[in-house]
Motif scaffolding. Sequence first.
Motif, mmCIF file in Angstrom:
data_model
loop_
_atom_site.group_PDB
_atom_site.id
_atom_site.type_symbol
_atom_site.label_atom_id
_atom_site.label_comp_id
_atom_site.label_asym_id
_atom_site.label_seq_id
_atom_site.Cartn_x
_atom_site.Cartn_y
_atom_site.Cartn_z
ATOM 1 N N HIS A 1 0.821 -1.217 0.000
ATOM 2 C CA HIS A 1 0.000 0.000 0.000
ATOM 3 C C HIS A 1 0.854 1.266 0.000
ATOM 4 C CE1 HIS A 1 -3.597 -2.316 1.964
ATOM 5 N NE2 HIS A 1 -3.520 -2.500 0.666
ATOM 6 N N ALA A 2 2.089 1.136 0.504
ATOM 7 C CA ALA A 2 2.921 2.325 0.699
ATOM 8 C C ALA A 2 3.676 2.748 -0.556
ATOM 9 C CB ALA A 2 3.916 2.086 1.830
ATOM 10 N N VAL A 3 3.686 1.900 -1.595
ATOM 11 C CA VAL A 3 4.409 2.238 -2.826
ATOM 12 C C VAL A 3 3.409 2.531 -3.944
ATOM 13 C CG1 VAL A 3 6.431 0.889 -2.215
ATOM 14 C CG2 VAL A 3 4.588 -0.196 -3.506
ATOM 15 N N GLU A 4 3.833 3.322 -4.905
ATOM 16 C CA GLU A 4 2.967 3.671 -6.029
ATOM 17 C C GLU A 4 3.218 2.788 -7.248
ATOM 18 O OE1 GLU A 4 3.399 7.800 -6.865
ATOM 19 O OE2 GLU A 4 2.660 8.445 -4.897
ATOM 20 N N SER A 5 4.407 2.250 -7.350
ATOM 21 C CA SER A 5 4.750 1.416 -8.501
ATOM 22 C C SER A 5 3.953 0.117 -8.488
ATOM 23 C CB SER A 5 6.246 1.101 -8.488
ATOM 24 O OG SER A 5 6.551 0.080 -9.399
ATOM 25 N N PHE A 6 3.270 -0.160 -9.571
ATOM 26 C CA PHE A 6 2.455 -1.373 -9.648
ATOM 27 C C PHE A 6 3.326 -2.620 -9.584
ATOM 28 C CE2 PHE A 6 0.087 -4.583 -12.228
ATOM 29 C CZ PHE A 6 -0.935 -4.793 -11.315
ATOM 30 N N SER A 7 4.506 -2.574 -10.190
ATOM 31 C CA SER A 7 5.403 -3.735 -10.155
ATOM 32 C C SER A 7 5.882 -4.010 -8.734
ATOM 33 C CB SER A 7 6.597 -3.511 -11.092
ATOM 34 O OG SER A 7 7.351 -2.371 -10.693
ATOM 35 N N ALA A 8 6.159 -2.932 -7.981
ATOM 36 C CA ALA A 8 6.572 -3.110 -6.587
ATOM 37 C C ALA A 8 5.419 -3.657 -5.748
ATOM 38 C CB ALA A 8 7.057 -1.789 -6.004
ATOM 39 N N GLN A 9 4.212 -3.153 -5.998
ATOM 40 C CA GLN A 9 3.047 -3.677 -5.285
ATOM 41 C C GLN A 9 2.898 -5.170 -5.516
ATOM 42 O OE1 GLN A 9 -0.221 -1.319 -6.683
ATOM 43 N NE2 GLN A 9 0.261 0.432 -5.386
ATOM 44 N N LYS A 10 3.057 -5.591 -6.763
ATOM 45 C CA LYS A 10 2.923 -7.013 -7.088
ATOM 46 C C LYS A 10 3.955 -7.845 -6.343
ATOM 47 C CE LYS A 10 3.085 -6.879 -11.592
ATOM 48 N NZ LYS A 10 3.048 -7.389 -12.987
#
Length: 336
Positions: A195-204
């Motif tokens: 939840h704390a990151v904006e990058s979709f790849s990092a979220q995944k």
Amino acid sequence: MAAIDGLRAIAVLMVIAFHYLGRWPNDYTGLSISPMFEFGWLGVDLFFIISGYCIAMTASRAGSLAIFWGRRFGRIYPAYVAGVILTFFLVSAFGLPGKEVTAFQAAGNLVFLNALGFPPVDGVYWSLIVELKFYAIYGLLLCISRRPAVILTGMAAIFVIGLGLRLAGINHFDRLIRPEHIILFLIGSALFFAHAVESFSAQKRYYAVALVGFLASFTTGAYDAVIPYAAVTLSVGMLIIASRRFPVFSMLWPIGLISYSWYLLHQNIGLLIIRGLTGAGYGDAIAIGAATLSTFALAVMLYLAFESRGIRRQANRLFEGLFAMLRLNRFARQPA
């Protein structure tokens, strides 16, 4: 956060159902119904996942170890002290076989000596000891690095070491933290980082870590007797935390707000009420209903008196100051 508070409500209701209807034999409670909800202890595991999320959130907003530990202690300690005192006096006044402690032992509970062998005023405090251990572990990891990848790797390493030693027949590591608990905190922390990151790849990536943690939790043996219940409970909990938008659960947020106070008070005080009413000839439904409503009412009062923002703010300042005096002011540098 309403959905997460709703999840707290479900967790505390599961634990209460377990303690009133599944944990204790009928000849102790005086109830005549067959035991049920024997899987309700999984509510504590939901609390650990939620705690992993909230602890990571607190750490992300703290500028030092003193602030981080101060805020966590400030969150749990005021209501805990009140819960210990109230439970001790009620159990001492009315009697609860096998669960009575001396005033000296109760005083020891106030400074968490129940972690070192003092009899607990209430058995539910074991989970607070687990929380305190995780505060220490997370804080030490933050002193190494504030990068989420390093923090999660550290928790995963503790899990692997603990489980490996247990499989080798060496159980001493469990005194630090049990692998079935650290993996739940890891899941919650990974969900926060997603939840704390904006990058979709990092979220995944973080969601993938949480999923791997979910699968790894079934390797510890803790769920062998309740695998279907555990799979549903943990997966639903993770889905609610990940989405944070579940209308059905969101409606339960008021119960979630007082869930900590209710958790502290429900067991021994509830058993006092159930045993007293069944012993006086009242039916099962009346005894269980009276225990549930009475402990809920006490929890509301405890919440209003000891979990308000003003009390928390003062407790935070107190503990932050104490930890600062111990020179616990350093974190690793914030990652760029």
